[in-house]
Write an enzyme that holds these catalytic residues in place. Structure first.
Site, PDB file in Angstrom:
ATOM      1  CD  GLU A 152      -2.884  -1.151   2.327  1.00 62.43           C
ATOM      2  OE1 GLU A 152      -4.088  -1.402   2.226  1.00 62.43           O
ATOM      3  OE2 GLU A 152      -2.293  -1.116   3.423  1.00 62.43           O
ATOM      4  N   GLY A 208     -13.442  -2.839   3.248  1.00 66.11           N
ATOM      5  CA  GLY A 208     -14.583  -3.546   2.673  1.00 66.11           C
ATOM      6  C   GLY A 208     -15.830  -2.667   2.816  1.00 66.11           C
ATOM      7  CB  ILE A 246     -15.857  -8.843   7.267  1.00 65.05           C
ATOM      8  CG1 ILE A 246     -15.628  -8.709   8.777  1.00 65.05           C
ATOM      9  CG2 ILE A 246     -17.309  -9.169   6.955  1.00 65.05           C
ATOM     10  CD1 ILE A 246     -16.446  -7.684   9.459  1.00 65.05           C
ATOM     11  CG  MET A 283      -9.049  -5.820   9.572  1.00 62.04           C
ATOM     12  SD  MET A 283      -8.252  -7.321   8.966  1.00 62.04           S
ATOM     13  CE  MET A 283      -7.705  -8.077  10.479  1.00 62.04           C
ATOM     14  CD  GLU A 284      -5.241  -2.418   9.509  1.00 66.80           C
ATOM     15  OE1 GLU A 284      -6.007  -1.773   8.733  1.00 66.80           O
ATOM     16  OE2 GLU A 284      -4.977  -3.612   9.333  1.00 66.80           O
ATOM     17  CG  ASP A 329     -13.205  -6.388   0.277  1.00 63.95           C
ATOM     18  OD1 ASP A 329     -12.049  -6.009   0.528  1.00 63.95           O
ATOM     19  OD2 ASP A 329     -14.068  -6.505   1.162  1.00 63.95           O
TER      20      ASP A 329
HETATM   21  N1  ADE Z   1      -9.931  -4.460   4.448  1.00 65.70           N
HETATM   22  C1  ADE Z   1     -10.265  -4.589   3.150  1.00 65.70           C
HETATM   23  N2  ADE Z   1     -11.303  -5.423   2.987  1.00 65.70           N
HETATM   24  C2  ADE Z   1     -11.642  -5.837   4.228  1.00 65.70           C
HETATM   25  C3  ADE Z   1     -12.616  -6.718   4.712  1.00 65.70           C
HETATM   26  N3  ADE Z   1     -13.445  -7.356   3.886  1.00 65.70           N
HETATM   27  N4  ADE Z   1     -12.666  -6.945   6.057  1.00 65.70           N
HETATM   28  C4  ADE Z   1     -11.792  -6.319   6.881  1.00 65.70           C
HETATM   29  N5  ADE Z   1     -10.850  -5.470   6.484  1.00 65.70           N
HETATM   30  C5  ADE Z   1     -10.764  -5.229   5.166  1.00 65.70           C
END
Ligand code: ADE
Length: 244
Positions: free
Chosen positions: A11, A77, A168, A189-190, A213
């Site tokens: 990234e 996501g 997820i 997640m951060e 996603d």
């Molecule tokens: N970062 C990118 N896509 C994600 C997802 N589906 N779940 C958690 N963190 C993410």
């Protein structure tokens, strides 16, 4: 000095390629790259995935580099159906959707701090930089990559983000988060763990999340390619405008 964090090496790769006068310091299994990016002093680091990894990295950054601000850039996501792959969420409120100390504290409340979310600093500058990038999107993103991920006219949303220690890829979980935190646009997640550390140390914090996603069965398909060919170049375009 401005500190820029991402969860993955890929990234920040495009930013690293533009970094001049590089010095690398290794601590706690992380590499901290200092140098000049578009004529501004910066420190770049990838934290690794998750709340603990990102909180540790943020604390180290603050203690060693005394940054004037911290900006996180990465992928997320989508939770809201209106978001498409390639859209950008600039974070407003950051929740930790996996914190639940009820019945002692309210669900999502961080004990002692008495906060259910952390707010980012004034977004005007980062929003302007992102809009300029979107106007000039074709200069940074290769058409073949954009087509591969079906990215068309990506948009910017200034909205809320939820963080937790889970990747997820199930629609049921998306539904649950949507019901419990109805203002949340996307999950990652951060963000909220970095935001918590910045709150505790009183450092201005901003976050840029690119939708990679829809947190469903397809979430993992070509995730690495997306990060490398799309997210990294989005970061380059946005930071070029932000720093110059
Ligand atoms: N970062 C990118 N896509 C994600 C997802 N589906 N779940 C958690 N963190 C993410």
């Amino acid at each position: 000095m401005i500190a820029i964090i991402s969860a993955m090496q890929e990234e920040i790769q495009a930013l690293l390629s533009e970094l001049e006068n590089i010095e690398v310091t290794e601590k706690g299994m992380r590499k901290y790259y200092t140098g000049t990016l578009f004529e501004k002093k910066v420190v770049l680091v990838f934290s690794r995935w998750g709340k603990v990894a990102s909180a540790v990295t943020t604390t180290q950054l603050i203690n060693d580099y005394n940054p004037t601000e911290i900006i996180f850039t990465g992928v997320a996501g989508a939770i809201k159906k209106e978001l498409n792959i390639g859209d950008i969420v600039i974070g407003k409120k950051l929740y930790q959707y996996d914190v639940d100390c009820s019945p002692i504290f309210k669900k999502f409340e961080i004990p002692i701090l008495k906060k259910e979310y952390f707010e980012t600093s004034n977004p005007t500058k980062i929003i302007n930089a992102t809009n300029l990038f979107l106007d000039d999107y074709d200069s940074y993103i290769n058409q073949i990559d954009a087509e591969k991920f079906e990215i068309k006219n990506p948009k910017l949303i200034y909205g809320n983000i939820a963080t937790g220690d889970q990747f997820i890829s199930e629609s049921d979980k998306v539904k649950e988060i949507n019901e419990q935190l109805p203002t949340v646009q996307c999950i990652e997640m951060e963000g909220a763990s970095v935001a918590q550390v910045c709150f505790e140390y009183d450092i201005p914090f901003s976050i840029i999340r690119i939708i990679s996603d829809k947190a469903n069965d397809n979430a993992t398909i070509d995730f690495p390619r997306f990060v490398k060919s799309i997210a990294s170049n989005y970061a380059l375009g946005i930071f070029k405008n932000y720093l110059t």
